[in-house]
Structure formats: C-alpha cells, structure tokens
Scaffold this motif. Structure first.
Motif, PDB file in Angstrom:
ATOM      1  N   LYS A 104     -78.784 -37.294 -11.703  1.00  0.00           N
ATOM      2  CA  LYS A 104     -78.753 -38.426 -12.636  1.00  0.00           C
ATOM      3  C   LYS A 104     -78.628 -39.699 -11.818  1.00  0.00           C
ATOM      4  CE  LYS A 104     -76.364 -35.851 -16.327  1.00  0.00           C
ATOM      5  NZ  LYS A 104     -76.053 -34.592 -15.608  1.00  0.00           N
ATOM      6  N   SER A 153     -82.641 -37.234 -14.626  1.00  0.00           N
ATOM      7  CA  SER A 153     -82.381 -38.262 -15.633  1.00  0.00           C
ATOM      8  C   SER A 153     -82.208 -39.589 -14.914  1.00  0.00           C
ATOM      9  CB  SER A 153     -81.123 -37.908 -16.427  1.00  0.00           C
ATOM     10  OG  SER A 153     -80.816 -38.911 -17.376  1.00  0.00           O
ATOM     11  N   ILE A 208     -81.775 -44.043 -15.362  1.00  0.00           N
ATOM     12  CA  ILE A 208     -81.576 -45.289 -16.112  1.00  0.00           C
ATOM     13  C   ILE A 208     -81.897 -46.434 -15.166  1.00  0.00           C
ATOM     14  CG2 ILE A 208     -79.924 -46.791 -17.279  1.00  0.00           C
ATOM     15  CD1 ILE A 208     -78.323 -44.285 -18.023  1.00  0.00           C
ATOM     16  N   LYS A 257     -84.550 -43.942 -19.156  1.00  0.00           N
ATOM     17  CA  LYS A 257     -84.420 -45.105 -20.011  1.00  0.00           C
ATOM     18  C   LYS A 257     -84.706 -46.341 -19.178  1.00  0.00           C
ATOM     19  CE  LYS A 257     -83.048 -43.610 -24.118  1.00  0.00           C
ATOM     20  NZ  LYS A 257     -81.706 -43.795 -24.660  1.00  0.00           N
ATOM     21  N   TYR A 294     -71.974 -42.050 -18.217  1.00  0.00           N
ATOM     22  CA  TYR A 294     -73.435 -42.022 -18.046  1.00  0.00           C
ATOM     23  C   TYR A 294     -74.114 -41.615 -19.353  1.00  0.00           C
ATOM     24  CZ  TYR A 294     -78.060 -40.844 -16.249  1.00  0.00           C
ATOM     25  OH  TYR A 294     -79.420 -40.787 -16.045  1.00  0.00           O
ATOM     26  N   ASN A 295     -73.630 -40.552 -19.973  1.00  0.00           N
ATOM     27  CA  ASN A 295     -74.235 -40.084 -21.223  1.00  0.00           C
ATOM     28  C   ASN A 295     -74.124 -41.119 -22.323  1.00  0.00           C
ATOM     29  OD1 ASN A 295     -74.892 -37.639 -20.017  1.00  0.00           O
ATOM     30  ND2 ASN A 295     -73.025 -36.607 -20.702  1.00  0.00           N
ATOM     31  N   PHE A 307     -76.711 -43.749 -21.627  1.00  0.00           N
ATOM     32  CA  PHE A 307     -78.058 -43.246 -21.870  1.00  0.00           C
ATOM     33  C   PHE A 307     -78.354 -43.122 -23.370  1.00  0.00           C
ATOM     34  CE2 PHE A 307     -81.684 -40.492 -22.025  1.00  0.00           C
ATOM     35  CZ  PHE A 307     -82.362 -40.690 -20.833  1.00  0.00           C
ATOM     36  N   ASN A 308     -77.393 -42.650 -24.129  1.00  0.00           N
ATOM     37  CA  ASN A 308     -77.659 -42.282 -25.525  1.00  0.00           C
ATOM     38  C   ASN A 308     -77.188 -43.295 -26.559  1.00  0.00           C
ATOM     39  OD1 ASN A 308     -78.785 -39.605 -24.952  1.00  0.00           O
ATOM     40  ND2 ASN A 308     -76.709 -39.048 -24.345  1.00  0.00           N
TER      41      ASN A 308
END
Length: 256
Positions: A34, A59, A61, A166, A229-230, A233-234
């Motif tokens: 990530k 993943s 960003i 993202k 982080y999640n 991201f979300n």
C-alpha cells in the motif's frame, strides 16, 4: 480521519538513500503493498505493475499530477486504466440493415445512371434530362444512409483499474480553499511493515534527496496506520478523479 500514536518502536534514517531498504522490502513483498505518495516516478509505478502481475495486492493513493504516470515505460497510465469495449447488438443489427439497404441503393443509382447516360446519347432529347430528378433523389437517399451508417454508435466503453488506486484532486486544480492536499508519504508492506517520512515514491526521493524516514514493525502501530490508510482510501470525502471520465480523456472511443 487523522491519527495520533505514541510509543511505537521504530528505526530512524536521515540522509540520502533513505528509500533503499524501503524499495528492498517492496520488491520482496509476499502479499500486499500500500502506497501513499503525492508524487510518483514512472519507473517505480512500473515496479508496482510488475508486483501486481506476480499476484501481489497493490493499493495506491496519490494526487492528480497525471504526468507522473507517463515516461519511457509504455505510458503506465494506459496500463493502470484499462479500456473495455462492448458491442450493442441491437444497434449493430440496425446498422447492418442500413449497410445492406445502402448497397442496394448504390446498385440502383449506378444502374439508373447508366440508363440515363445511354438514353442521353441515344435519344439526344431535352426530355431525357427529366431522368435526372429520380437520379438526384436516389443520390440524396444514399447520402443520407451513408451519414446514418457513419454516425451510428454500436460500441459502448467502460474503464477499470489494473489495481486499486485513488487519485485525489489537489487544491490548485479545483481552486477550493476547503480542499485538502494529500501530502503524506506512507508505505505498508504485507500489513507488517510501515515506512513514513519525507520521501516520495520517486527516484529522487528514494535515492538521491536528503530525506527522513522511519520504519516500524510494531504491530499496534502498524494496525493503527493501516486503519488510517483504509479510512483515507474509502471515506476521505476528498474530490477525486473519476475513472470513467479519465478513461474517456485518455482513450479514443470509435463509435463503430
């Protein structure tokens, strides 16, 4: 969104080459990588693409500096954003009917043209010119059909990501004082190792610049950073590039 954690055990590095161990850990990842980095180098994005091809879950960003996806790596942006084309069967069937009709009209037109030329030379009469009217009508009908065939859309397009990423829109690109620039640099490998510091995911940042970074395998700290982080991201709510709109800007979309 936002995290404070105290008491984590970590290694500290300050100086040039701050990303050497980071790149080694990323290269040797077993399960996942990530990345949060506002700036990217094509070569390092290519490394993520290679890891993805090996089954490593990736993943990312970043921010909307789209040129960072380009370079001498076969334009990575076209690997990260993939085009899918589907055929609209009913539209294609209708277009094929028009093509068949146009072909028939074409034969009629040239046949009628031959008759007109033959009659003009045979009879040498002014009245022969009356045959021009149906000839013109047939020509206009065929021209209309050709235009409909040319402009009939039979393909639809959609876009998907090679791996999850993202791309947030920076405040300079939306001119909104309330927007947030995602400037943090976080690297999470296999959900077991975390790097943070000043280095971007670029060749200069990881190799040449004077940078700061920490590395931790402290489980509580790692789990806390993964949660952050999640959340980013979300559930950030930050404006982001829409993958479908972006794909339409990058790719040609022939309608038939």
């Amino acid at each position: 969104m936002g995290t404070f954690f105290n008491g984590a055990n970590c290694d500290i590095y300050i100086g040039k080459g701050a990303g050497k161990k980071l790149l080694d850990d990323i290269t040797n990842a077993k399960k996942s990588v990530k990345v949060i980095s506002p700036y990217l180098s094509p070569a390092l994005i290519n490394e993520l693409i290679i890891l993805h091809s090996k089954g490593i879950k990736i993943s990312l960003i970043t921010n909307d500096t789209i040129e960072d996806f380009y370079g001498n790596y076969e334009k990575n942006i076209f690997k990260l954003i993939q085009q899918h084309r589907t055929l609209d069967s009913s539209s294609n069937e209708l277009r094929n009917k028009w093509i068949g009709f146009e072909e028939t009209i074409r034969y009629i037109f040239f046949g009628f043209l031959a008759i007109f030329v033959f009659a003009l030379f045979l009879f040498k009469s002014f009245k022969t010119l009356y045959l021009l009217f149906p000839l013109i009508l047939i020509y206009l009908l065929r021209k209309m059909l050709l235009s409909k065939i040319k402009n009939k859309r039979i393909y639809n397009y959609s876009y998907s990501q090679l791996f999850l990423f993202k791309v947030y829109i920076s405040p300079t690109n939306i001119k909104n004082d309330s927007s947030t620039f995602v400037h943090g640099k976080i690297y999470i490998i296999d959900d077991e190792i975390v790097y943070m510091g000043s280095l971007n995911f670029t060749a200069n940042g990881t190799k040449h610049n004077y940078e700061t970074r920490i590395r931790t395998i402290d489980k509580i700290a790692v789990d806390t950073i993964i949660k952050e982080y999640n959340e980013l991201f979300n559930n950030s709510g930050f404006p982001e590039r829409n993958i479908q709109d972006w794909g339409k800007q990058l790719y040609n979309e022939p309608i038939n």
